[in-house]
Design a protein around this motif. Sequence first.
Motif, PDB file in Angstrom:
ATOM      1  N   LEU A  59      36.051  27.926  26.533  1.00  0.00           N
ATOM      2  CA  LEU A  59      36.759  28.977  27.258  1.00  0.00           C
ATOM      3  C   LEU A  59      37.076  28.444  28.654  1.00  0.00           C
ATOM      4  N   VAL A  60      38.322  28.631  29.085  1.00  0.00           N
ATOM      5  CA  VAL A  60      38.746  28.159  30.403  1.00  0.00           C
ATOM      6  C   VAL A  60      39.301  29.345  31.173  1.00  0.00           C
ATOM      7  N   ALA A  61      38.883  29.480  32.420  1.00  0.00           N
ATOM      8  CA  ALA A  61      39.405  30.539  33.281  1.00  0.00           C
ATOM      9  C   ALA A  61      39.833  29.927  34.607  1.00  0.00           C
ATOM     10  N   TRP A  62      41.081  30.131  34.985  1.00  0.00           N
ATOM     11  CA  TRP A  62      41.590  29.715  36.293  1.00  0.00           C
ATOM     12  C   TRP A  62      41.692  30.963  37.160  1.00  0.00           C
ATOM     13  N   THR A  63      41.159  30.853  38.376  1.00  0.00           N
ATOM     14  CA  THR A  63      41.227  31.970  39.313  1.00  0.00           C
ATOM     15  C   THR A  63      41.715  31.491  40.673  1.00  0.00           C
ATOM     16  N   TYR A  64      42.297  32.414  41.431  1.00  0.00           N
ATOM     17  CA  TYR A  64      42.676  32.174  42.820  1.00  0.00           C
ATOM     18  C   TYR A  64      41.636  32.906  43.653  1.00  0.00           C
ATOM     19  N   VAL A  65      40.989  32.200  44.577  1.00  0.00           N
ATOM     20  CA  VAL A  65      39.923  32.786  45.380  1.00  0.00           C
ATOM     21  C   VAL A  65      40.504  33.204  46.725  1.00  0.00           C
ATOM     22  N   ASN A  66      40.424  34.503  47.003  1.00  0.00           N
ATOM     23  CA  ASN A  66      40.951  35.055  48.241  1.00  0.00           C
ATOM     24  C   ASN A  66      39.864  35.909  48.892  1.00  0.00           C
ATOM     25  N   ASN A  67      39.334  35.424  50.014  1.00  0.00           N
ATOM     26  CA  ASN A  67      38.267  36.139  50.729  1.00  0.00           C
ATOM     27  C   ASN A  67      37.100  36.485  49.809  1.00  0.00           C
ATOM     28  N   ASP A  68      36.583  35.498  49.097  1.00  0.00           N
ATOM     29  CA  ASP A  68      35.451  35.637  48.173  1.00  0.00           C
ATOM     30  C   ASP A  68      35.745  36.538  46.974  1.00  0.00           C
ATOM     31  N   GLN A  69      36.992  36.949  46.786  1.00  0.00           N
ATOM     32  CA  GLN A  69      37.386  37.710  45.605  1.00  0.00           C
ATOM     33  C   GLN A  69      38.172  36.787  44.695  1.00  0.00           C
ATOM     34  N   GLU A  70      37.762  36.713  43.421  1.00  0.00           N
ATOM     35  CA  GLU A  70      38.451  35.849  42.466  1.00  0.00           C
ATOM     36  C   GLU A  70      39.467  36.667  41.676  1.00  0.00           C
ATOM     37  N   ILE A  71      40.726  36.212  41.725  1.00  0.00           N
ATOM     38  CA  ILE A  71      41.810  36.868  41.006  1.00  0.00           C
ATOM     39  C   ILE A  71      42.151  35.999  39.798  1.00  0.00           C
ATOM     40  N   SER A  72      41.965  36.510  38.583  1.00  0.00           N
ATOM     41  CA  SER A  72      42.253  35.756  37.363  1.00  0.00           C
ATOM     42  C   SER A  72      43.745  35.506  37.250  1.00  0.00           C
ATOM     43  N   ILE A  73      44.119  34.211  37.014  1.00  0.00           N
ATOM     44  CA  ILE A  73      45.539  33.876  36.919  1.00  0.00           C
ATOM     45  C   ILE A  73      45.901  33.219  35.585  1.00  0.00           C
ATOM     46  N   SER A 114      49.316  28.588  48.725  1.00  0.00           N
ATOM     47  CA  SER A 114      48.266  27.819  49.408  1.00  0.00           C
ATOM     48  C   SER A 114      46.950  28.570  49.286  1.00  0.00           C
ATOM     49  N   GLY A 115      45.887  27.831  49.056  1.00  0.00           N
ATOM     50  CA  GLY A 115      44.572  28.463  48.971  1.00  0.00           C
ATOM     51  C   GLY A 115      43.664  27.757  47.989  1.00  0.00           C
ATOM     52  N   LEU A 116      42.566  28.414  47.668  1.00  0.00           N
ATOM     53  CA  LEU A 116      41.531  27.843  46.812  1.00  0.00           C
ATOM     54  C   LEU A 116      41.702  28.334  45.377  1.00  0.00           C
ATOM     55  N   TYR A 117      41.745  27.359  44.443  1.00  0.00           N
ATOM     56  CA  TYR A 117      41.828  27.660  43.016  1.00  0.00           C
ATOM     57  C   TYR A 117      40.543  27.180  42.359  1.00  0.00           C
ATOM     58  N   ARG A 118      40.054  27.968  41.421  1.00  0.00           N
ATOM     59  CA  ARG A 118      38.804  27.626  40.737  1.00  0.00           C
ATOM     60  C   ARG A 118      39.059  27.538  39.233  1.00  0.00           C
ATOM     61  N   CYS A 119      38.595  26.432  38.672  1.00  0.00           N
ATOM     62  CA  CYS A 119      38.688  26.183  37.236  1.00  0.00           C
ATOM     63  C   CYS A 119      37.265  26.281  36.673  1.00  0.00           C
ATOM     64  N   THR A 120      37.040  27.231  35.770  1.00  0.00           N
ATOM     65  CA  THR A 120      35.715  27.427  35.170  1.00  0.00           C
ATOM     66  C   THR A 120      35.816  27.145  33.676  1.00  0.00           C
ATOM     67  N   ILE A 121      35.011  26.188  33.213  1.00  0.00           N
ATOM     68  CA  ILE A 121      34.995  25.800  31.813  1.00  0.00           C
ATOM     69  C   ILE A 121      33.643  26.168  31.236  1.00  0.00           C
ATOM     70  N   LYS A 122      33.638  26.944  30.174  1.00  0.00           N
ATOM     71  CA  LYS A 122      32.391  27.303  29.507  1.00  0.00           C
ATOM     72  C   LYS A 122      32.488  26.818  28.067  1.00  0.00           C
ATOM     73  N   ARG A 123      31.542  25.984  27.679  1.00  0.00           N
ATOM     74  CA  ARG A 123      31.518  25.434  26.321  1.00  0.00           C
ATOM     75  C   ARG A 123      30.303  25.981  25.574  1.00  0.00           C
ATOM     76  N   TYR A 124      30.564  26.496  24.376  1.00  0.00           N
ATOM     77  CA  TYR A 124      29.514  26.973  23.486  1.00  0.00           C
ATOM     78  C   TYR A 124      29.370  25.962  22.368  1.00  0.00           C
ATOM     79  N   PHE A 125      28.158  25.442  22.187  1.00  0.00           N
ATOM     80  CA  PHE A 125      27.884  24.462  21.140  1.00  0.00           C
ATOM     81  C   PHE A 125      27.422  25.211  19.892  1.00  0.00           C
ATOM     82  N   ASN A 126      28.115  24.964  18.793  1.00  0.00           N
ATOM     83  CA  ASN A 126      27.881  25.715  17.555  1.00  0.00           C
ATOM     84  C   ASN A 126      26.912  24.981  16.636  1.00  0.00           C
ATOM     85  N   TYR A 127      25.620  25.259  16.813  1.00  0.00           N
ATOM     86  CA  TYR A 127      24.611  24.766  15.900  1.00  0.00           C
ATOM     87  C   TYR A 127      24.313  25.871  14.891  1.00  0.00           C
TER      88      TYR A 127
END
Length: 188
Positions: A59-73, A114-127
């Motif tokens: 799962l990948v989520a990109w957000t724009y961080v504005n004043n400690d608030q993350e806006i999903s983009i 202009s600003g801070l962008y955050r890329c969050t990657i979450k990997r679930y391993f299927n055992y």
Amino acid sequence: MSAWNTFLYAVSLLMMLLVRCCQLVCVEVPSDTEALHGTNMKLTCISCVRREEVNTDTLVAWTYVNNDQEISIYEFNGEPRGLKGPYQGRILWSGSKDLQDVSITIVNVTLNDSGLYRCTIKRYFNYKIHRPSVTDVKDVQLTVHEDEMIYCYRKILKSEQAAQENAADYLAIPSGNKEKQSTVPVEE
């Protein structure tokens, strides 16, 4: 076990280790951080993981961080999906099929991008019994320049500063040629 069998076993083990070490390598590279108004800008996000034979859900989520608030983009959950909001229709998936590279491209960047962008990657391993996960977060601080001349001037200025710092290396005169050189004062 005979000496010959032991030797063959050791060679086989060594070959397996060598093959394992020679697999393709994922290299994490930082994203470019400066863009010119009106151009397209790729925000690079690479998250290497050894996949081996373990099936993963990413799962990948990109957000724009504005004043400690993350806006999903932008999101990727089995397929890329743009989200409603100020970036709707302006973001393209630039990642790879194996999801090691989960980059996006912002089309026609504006000064407001202009600003801070955050890329969050979450990997679930299927055992079979257990489903552990790992999360990786990368930040990209983007600066959008309005005028190409200002942007180019800053790049040239940085280049000139680096050249001045290394000037001593280039001004060295070989000792055999000192008598033939005329003395010229050097200004800094």
